[in-house]
Enzyme design. Structure first.
Site, mmCIF file in Angstrom:
data_model
loop_
_atom_site.group_PDB
_atom_site.id
_atom_site.type_symbol
_atom_site.label_atom_id
_atom_site.label_comp_id
_atom_site.label_asym_id
_atom_site.label_seq_id
_atom_site.Cartn_x
_atom_site.Cartn_y
_atom_site.Cartn_z
ATOM 1 C CB SER A 1 -0.949 -0.029 1.333
ATOM 2 O OG SER A 1 -1.544 1.270 1.418
ATOM 3 C CE1 TYR B 1 -3.914 -2.848 5.847
ATOM 4 C CE2 TYR B 1 -3.317 -0.443 5.335
ATOM 5 C CZ TYR B 1 -3.694 -1.787 4.703
ATOM 6 O OH TYR B 1 -3.865 -1.867 3.519
ATOM 7 C CE LYS C 1 -1.588 -4.638 3.475
ATOM 8 N NZ LYS C 1 -1.624 -6.056 2.665
HETATM 9 P P1 NAD Z 1 -10.826 -7.195 1.328
HETATM 10 O O1 NAD Z 1 -11.044 -7.322 2.818
HETATM 11 O O2 NAD Z 1 -12.079 -7.046 0.347
HETATM 12 O O3 NAD Z 1 -10.035 -8.558 0.649
HETATM 13 C C1 NAD Z 1 -9.203 -9.156 1.392
HETATM 14 C C2 NAD Z 1 -9.547 -10.664 1.511
HETATM 15 O O4 NAD Z 1 -8.754 -11.207 2.435
HETATM 16 C C3 NAD Z 1 -11.140 -10.792 2.163
HETATM 17 O O5 NAD Z 1 -11.859 -11.842 1.127
HETATM 18 C C4 NAD Z 1 -11.053 -11.847 3.386
HETATM 19 O O6 NAD Z 1 -11.919 -12.592 3.911
HETATM 20 C C5 NAD Z 1 -9.644 -12.497 3.165
HETATM 21 N N1 NAD Z 1 -8.651 -12.500 4.337
HETATM 22 C C6 NAD Z 1 -8.415 -11.899 5.454
HETATM 23 N N2 NAD Z 1 -7.607 -12.555 6.230
HETATM 24 C C7 NAD Z 1 -7.516 -13.900 5.811
HETATM 25 C C8 NAD Z 1 -6.846 -14.978 6.490
HETATM 26 N N3 NAD Z 1 -6.197 -14.979 7.377
HETATM 27 N N4 NAD Z 1 -6.757 -15.925 5.526
HETATM 28 C C9 NAD Z 1 -7.707 -16.053 4.498
HETATM 29 N N5 NAD Z 1 -8.176 -14.997 4.089
HETATM 30 C C10 NAD Z 1 -8.268 -13.781 4.486
HETATM 31 O O7 NAD Z 1 -9.775 -6.079 1.007
HETATM 32 P P2 NAD Z 1 -9.351 -5.422 -0.428
HETATM 33 O O8 NAD Z 1 -9.524 -4.117 -0.561
HETATM 34 O O9 NAD Z 1 -9.529 -6.182 -1.700
HETATM 35 O O10 NAD Z 1 -7.710 -5.438 -0.113
HETATM 36 C C11 NAD Z 1 -7.136 -6.638 -0.542
HETATM 37 C C12 NAD Z 1 -5.427 -6.400 -0.221
HETATM 38 O O11 NAD Z 1 -5.170 -5.063 -0.555
HETATM 39 C C13 NAD Z 1 -5.260 -6.221 1.433
HETATM 40 O O12 NAD Z 1 -4.164 -7.020 1.731
HETATM 41 C C14 NAD Z 1 -5.266 -5.130 1.690
HETATM 42 O O13 NAD Z 1 -4.591 -4.603 2.903
HETATM 43 C C15 NAD Z 1 -4.398 -4.337 0.524
HETATM 44 N N6 NAD Z 1 -4.723 -2.944 0.230
HETATM 45 C C16 NAD Z 1 -6.122 -2.478 -0.130
HETATM 46 C C17 NAD Z 1 -6.402 -1.054 -0.441
HETATM 47 C C18 NAD Z 1 -7.649 -0.796 -0.495
HETATM 48 O O14 NAD Z 1 -7.998 0.574 -0.363
HETATM 49 N N7 NAD Z 1 -8.811 -1.604 -0.745
HETATM 50 C C19 NAD Z 1 -5.201 -0.288 -0.623
HETATM 51 C C20 NAD Z 1 -3.926 -0.736 -0.243
HETATM 52 C C21 NAD Z 1 -3.832 -2.040 0.053
HETATM 53 C C1 UD1 Z 2 -6.812 5.165 4.009
HETATM 54 C C2 UD1 Z 2 -5.907 4.714 5.119
HETATM 55 C C3 UD1 Z 2 -4.484 3.955 4.431
HETATM 56 C C4 UD1 Z 2 -5.165 2.709 3.555
HETATM 57 C C5 UD1 Z 2 -6.429 3.310 2.484
HETATM 58 C C6 UD1 Z 2 -6.805 2.019 1.886
HETATM 59 C C7 UD1 Z 2 -6.130 6.148 6.832
HETATM 60 C C8 UD1 Z 2 -5.299 7.228 7.492
HETATM 61 N N1 UD1 Z 2 -5.389 5.665 5.708
HETATM 62 O O1 UD1 Z 2 -6.103 5.975 3.189
HETATM 63 O O2 UD1 Z 2 -3.635 3.291 5.414
HETATM 64 O O3 UD1 Z 2 -4.338 2.094 2.872
HETATM 65 O O4 UD1 Z 2 -7.229 3.931 3.283
HETATM 66 O O5 UD1 Z 2 -7.591 1.096 2.722
HETATM 67 O O6 UD1 Z 2 -6.896 5.978 7.428
HETATM 68 N N2 UD1 Z 2 -12.174 11.670 3.840
HETATM 69 C C9 UD1 Z 2 -13.332 12.249 4.164
HETATM 70 N N3 UD1 Z 2 -14.374 11.718 4.540
HETATM 71 C C10 UD1 Z 2 -14.560 10.477 4.648
HETATM 72 C C11 UD1 Z 2 -13.724 9.527 4.365
HETATM 73 C C12 UD1 Z 2 -12.402 10.018 3.908
HETATM 74 O O7 UD1 Z 2 -13.025 13.415 4.078
HETATM 75 O O8 UD1 Z 2 -15.531 10.117 5.386
HETATM 76 C C13 UD1 Z 2 -11.145 11.921 3.205
HETATM 77 C C14 UD1 Z 2 -9.703 11.663 4.021
HETATM 78 O O9 UD1 Z 2 -9.386 12.318 4.934
HETATM 79 C C15 UD1 Z 2 -8.503 11.827 2.701
HETATM 80 C C16 UD1 Z 2 -9.516 11.030 1.562
HETATM 81 O O10 UD1 Z 2 -10.914 11.553 1.869
HETATM 82 O O11 UD1 Z 2 -8.179 13.045 2.341
HETATM 83 C C17 UD1 Z 2 -9.405 9.668 1.220
HETATM 84 O O12 UD1 Z 2 -9.645 8.872 2.347
HETATM 85 P P1 UD1 Z 2 -9.637 7.473 2.559
HETATM 86 O O13 UD1 Z 2 -10.463 7.144 1.485
HETATM 87 O O14 UD1 Z 2 -9.853 6.967 3.818
HETATM 88 O O15 UD1 Z 2 -8.381 7.042 2.028
HETATM 89 P P2 UD1 Z 2 -6.769 7.345 2.452
HETATM 90 O O16 UD1 Z 2 -6.818 8.135 3.905
HETATM 91 O O17 UD1 Z 2 -6.186 7.863 1.744
#
Ligand code: NAD
Ligand code: UD1
Length: 348
Positions: free
Chosen positions: A126, A150, A154
Site C-alpha cells: 500500500s 495496519y 504492510k
Molecule cells: P478485502 O477485505 O475486500 O479483501 C481481503 C480478503 O482477504 C477478504 O476476502 C478476506 O476474507 C480475506 N482474508 C483476510 N484475512 C485472511 C486470512 N487470514 N486467511 C484467508 N483470507 C483472509 O480487501 P481489499 O480491498 O480487496 O484488499 C486486498 C489487499 O490489498 C489487502 O491486503 C489490503 O490490505 C490491500 N490494500 C487495499 C487497499 C484498499 O484501499 N482497498 C489499499 C492498499 C492495499
Molecule cells: C486510507 C488509510 C490507508 C489505507 C487506505 C486504503 C488512513 C489514515 N489511511 O487511506 O492506510 O491504505 O485507506 O484502505 O486511514 N475522507 C473524508 N471523509 C470520509 C472519508 C475520507 O473527507 O468520510 C477524506 C480523507 O480525509 C482523505 C481522503 O478522503 O483525505 C481519502 O480517504 P480514504 O478513502 O480513507 O483513504 P486514505 O486516507 O488515503
C-alpha cells in the site's frame, strides 16, 4: 510454462476483480479465502461473469496444514497474496490481530511456498508505507514509515520479503503498492462491500448518494491543496486488476529466460500519477449519479496527510502497464454497483 495461480483473499474487493482479469488473460486460478471480510456470493458472481466455476478453498493463510495440502494438490506458478485485514481504525484497537493475520499469516504462506518450491509472489502492499511523503509524486525509492498497526503490518511484510530475497536464492517478490483503489466491475455485479459504515471516501460518498447515509463529513478543508481538502491518487479497481496481470506476465517472462537470475524484491507503485481532491471527487460523483451529495466540513482525521499521488513510471517501464480509466469512469462504475446492489452482496 505453468500458469496456475493461487489467489489468497480472492473473494475480496480487489481479489474478485483480479480473478476476472487473470481468467481473461489465460491464467488458471485457485481462490483461497477465509471469508472473514467477504462472501461466497462474490465468488458466485465472478463465476457467472467468467462463465465457469471457480475453484474455491475456504481456508486461513495461518493454517499450515491446509496450505500444505493445497500446494501438494496443485502445481502453481505463483501466488497473488491479497489476504489481509485492512481497516486502519480497527488495527489501532486490535494491533495483535493485525500483526497475527497480516504478518504471521504471510510468514506461514511463505513457508508453505518455500516447502513447495513456489517462489513467485505478488503481494498487496500500500501507498501507506510511504507515510507522509516529502516529495510528490512518490516514487518507489521514497523513504518508508508508518504510524498505525495496519501500515506497520504492510511495511513489516515488505521488510520480510526484502530480507528473504537478499538471503535466499530463487525468490521473485513483487509488492504492488496500491494508491487509492475505487470503482467496480462495469457489469455492476461485483464491487466494494464494506461491512459497516465505510471508513474510506468513495464507498461513503456512494452510500450518501444512494440514501443509506445522510451526509458526508469532509475531514479538513485547510490543507495546502487546490481547494483545502485532501488530495489522493484514486485508481480504478479494474486498472489495478490489470496491473496484477502485468506483474505476473513480467514474472513469467523473466523466469522463462535462458539466463534467468531471480528478480528478488521489486516494489512497484500502482497509481494513476494524478491527484484528485476530496471535493473534486464529490463533485464528479454528484454529476455522474445525478444525486446531490450532502456534505459538511469537519476537523482533520488523525493520521491523514494532505496529498498523496504516485509516480507510475516504474510500472510503465517494467510492466508495460498504465492506468487508463478516468475519475468519471470510477464514479460511474461505483454508482452502477451501488445502485444495483444497495445492500452489497447481502441479497437476503
Ligand atoms: P478485502 O477485505 O475486500 O479483501 C481481503 C480478503 O482477504 C477478504 O476476502 C478476506 O476474507 C480475506 N482474508 C483476510 N484475512 C485472511 C486470512 N487470514 N486467511 C484467508 N483470507 C483472509 O480487501 P481489499 O480491498 O480487496 O484488499 C486486498 C489487499 O490489498 C489487502 O491486503 C489490503 O490490505 C490491500 N490494500 C487495499 C487497499 C484498499 O484501499 N482497498 C489499499 C492498499 C492495499
Ligand atoms: C486510507 C488509510 C490507508 C489505507 C487506505 C486504503 C488512513 C489514515 N489511511 O487511506 O492506510 O491504505 O485507506 O484502505 O486511514 N475522507 C473524508 N471523509 C470520509 C472519508 C475520507 O473527507 O468520510 C477524506 C480523507 O480525509 C482523505 C481522503 O478522503 O483525505 C481519502 O480517504 P480514504 O478513502 O480513507 O483513504 P486514505 O486516507 O488515503
Amino acid at each position: 510454462m505453468k500458469n496456475k495461480i493461487l489467489v489468497t483473499g480472492g473473494a475480496g474487493y480487489i481479489g474478485s476483480h483480479t480473478c476476472i482479469a487473470l481468467h481473461q488473460a489465460g491464467y488458471d486460478i485457485v481462490v483461497y479465502d477465509n471469508l472473514s471480510n467477504s462472501s461466497r456470493e462474490a465468488i458466485n458472481r465472478v463465476s457467472t461473469l467468467i462463465g465457469q466455476p471457480i475453484e474455491f478453498i475456504e481456508g486461513d493463510i495461518r493454517d499450515t496444514e491446509l496450505l500444505r495440502q493445497v500446494f501438494t494438490k496443485h502445481e502453481f506458478f505463483g501466488v497473488i497474496h491479497f489476504a489481509g485485514l485492512k481497516a486502519v481504525g480497527e488495527s489501532v484497537a486490535k494491533p495483535l490481530l493485525y500483526y497475527n493475520n497480516n504478518v504471521s499469516g504471510t510468514i506461514t504462506l511463505l513457508e508453505a511456498m518455500a516447502e513447495a518450491n513456489v517462489k513467485n509472489l505478488v503481494f498487496s502492499s500500500s501507498a501507506t508505507v510511504y507515510g507522509d511523503p516529502e516529495v510528490l509524486p512518490i516514487d518507489e525509492t521514497s523513504p518508508r514509515s508508518c504510524t498505525n498497526p495496519y501500515g506497520q503490518s504492510k511495511l513489516t511484510v515488505e521488510h520480510i520479503l526484502e530480507e528473504l530475497a537478499a538471503t535466499n536464492d530463487g525468490w521473485n517478490l513483487i509488492p504492488l503498492r496500491y494508491f487509492n483503489p475505487v470503482g467496480a466491475h462495469p457489469s455492476g455485479q461485483i464491487g466494494e462491500d464494506p461491512n459497516d459504515i465505510p471508513n474510506n471516501l468513495m464507498p461513503y460518498i456512494s452510500q450518501v448518494a444512494v440514501g443509506k447515509l445522510e451526509k458526508l463529513s469532509i475531514f479538513g478543508n485547510d490543507y495546502p491543496t487546490v481547494d483545502g481538502t485532501g488530495v489522493r491518487d484514486f485508481i480504478h479497481v479494474t486498472d489495478l486488476a490489470q496491473g496484477h496481470v502485468a506483474a505476473l506476465n513480467y514474472l513469467q517472462k523473466q523466469v522463462g529466460q535462458d539466463k534467468y537470475s531471480s528478480i528478488g524484491f521489486l516494489p512497484i507503485n500502482l497509481g494513476t500519477g494524478k491527484g484528485t481532491s476530496v471535493l473534486e471527487l464529490v463533485t464528479a460523483f454528484s454529476k455522474v449519479s445525478g444525486q446531490d451529495i450532502l456534505y459538511q466540513f469537519d476537523a482533520r482525521r488523525a493520521g491523514d496527510i494532505a496529498s498523496c499521488y504516485a509516480s507510475a513510471d516504474k510500472a510503465k517501464e517494467l510492466l508495460g502497464w498504465e492506468a487508463k480509466l478516468s475519475i468519471n469512469e470510477m464514479c460511474q462504475d461505483t454508482w452502477r454497483w451501488q445502485s444495483m446492489n444497495p445492500n452489497g452482496y447481502n441479497i437476503a
